[in-house]
Enzyme design. Sequence first.
Site, PDB file in Angstrom:
ATOM      1  N   HIS A 103       0.822  -1.215   0.000  1.00  0.00           N
ATOM      2  CA  HIS A 103       0.000   0.000   0.000  1.00  0.00           C
ATOM      3  C   HIS A 103       0.853   1.261   0.000  1.00  0.00           C
ATOM      4  CE1 HIS A 103       1.079  -0.522   4.196  1.00  0.00           C
ATOM      5  NE2 HIS A 103       0.763   0.755   4.403  1.00  0.00           N
ATOM      6  N   ASP A 105       0.500   4.832   2.092  1.00  0.00           N
ATOM      7  CA  ASP A 105      -0.258   5.183   3.296  1.00  0.00           C
ATOM      8  C   ASP A 105      -1.413   6.140   3.021  1.00  0.00           C
ATOM      9  OD1 ASP A 105       1.135   3.605   5.064  1.00  0.00           O
ATOM     10  OD2 ASP A 105       2.539   5.187   5.640  1.00  0.00           O
ATOM     11  N   HIS A 247       4.731   0.070   0.229  1.00  0.00           N
ATOM     12  CA  HIS A 247       5.453  -0.772   1.180  1.00  0.00           C
ATOM     13  C   HIS A 247       4.535  -1.838   1.759  1.00  0.00           C
ATOM     14  CE1 HIS A 247       3.637   2.469   3.496  1.00  0.00           C
ATOM     15  NE2 HIS A 247       3.628   1.651   4.544  1.00  0.00           N
ATOM     16  N   ARG A 262       4.716   6.150  14.493  1.00  0.00           N
ATOM     17  CA  ARG A 262       4.780   6.709  13.136  1.00  0.00           C
ATOM     18  C   ARG A 262       4.178   8.115  13.119  1.00  0.00           C
ATOM     19  NH1 ARG A 262       0.948   3.812   9.150  1.00  0.00           N
ATOM     20  NH2 ARG A 262      -0.427   5.347  10.074  1.00  0.00           N
TER      21      ARG A 262
HETATM   22  C1  SIN Z   1       2.876   1.072   7.841  1.00  0.00           C
HETATM   23  O1  SIN Z   1       2.308   0.557   6.890  1.00  0.00           O
HETATM   24  O2  SIN Z   1       2.890   2.292   7.993  1.00  0.00           O
HETATM   25  C2  SIN Z   1       3.622   0.203   8.832  1.00  0.00           C
HETATM   26  C3  SIN Z   1       4.890  -0.313   8.243  1.00  0.00           C
HETATM   27  C4  SIN Z   1       5.652  -1.192   9.186  1.00  0.00           C
HETATM   28  O3  SIN Z   1       5.203  -1.451  10.304  1.00  0.00           O
HETATM   29  O4  SIN Z   1       6.744  -1.628   8.814  1.00  0.00           O
END
Ligand code: SIN
Length: 271
Positions: A103, A105, A247, A262
């Site tokens: 995805h 974000d 990612h 995050r």
């Molecule tokens: C996310 O998708 O923001 C999380 C990525 C992760 O935990 O590595």
Amino acid sequence: MEYETLTVTTVTPQIGGEVSGIDLTGPLSDAQVADLHRALDDRLVLFFRDQPLDHAAHIRFAKLFGGIHIAPSTAPWQAPGHPEVTIIHADADSTFVAGEDWHSDMSCDPEPPLGSILYLHTVPPTGGDTVFSNMYSAYDTLSDRMKAHLEGLTAMHDSVVGFGGITPEGMKLPRNSHPVVRVHPSTGRKALYVNRGFTTYIEGIPRKESDALLAYLFDHVQQPAFQCRFSWKPHSIAFWDNRCAQHSAIWDYFPQTRSGFRVQVTGDTPR
Ligand code: SIN
């Protein structure tokens, strides 16, 4: 690429730069910030080691790149007293982890975040990597016929795909339409902008055609040749550009704990 204030080690030819010679826990000079902007444009995701950020330093770092994006769908995971900070945590009690599907974000938001800065303080002994993929390469390697077909198409991005069933009952989950191919406002390059985590259908074409086309594109963006893989250590950071990278967080470490925070930087309307 040469930098005045830091060193960036290429992770794979396509994507990823490991940055050294910088301390993100303190203030940064204008020259350092300019180098980081250039490095992010060049490498799409930057990695940093040994950066024990508290929430204030994390938010201060994010603000060097824009405002703070507070996504409505992530409200249940806000750090207490810090709505700018989302808790990213999995342990033996977890039934899901954030971001397992490929995805970009919060592409369901009207102005999805430019970038995301993930800091992990606790990592499993092995596993828990994050994989990143280059969406310029995904676009560039499509056939000219496919590029022509996608030109001007838009797709719906719906947070019910990623957040339905894990957010409180009745919570309003955003859905928004964005171009299938977007132009990065800083580099001017075209990037493929549909993702398995949020995109539900391509508008203006029959649903079966949309389903088949999205299935092809979702598969295409996952090609190992477009990727790099980041192995976390405690106090590592990954800072990725959601406009040109996707990612996926690998959940191969159950029942171990992986934990951190995050912060997301505001972006613009995809065009
Ligand atoms: C996310 O998708 O923001 C999380 C990525 C992760 O935990 O590595």
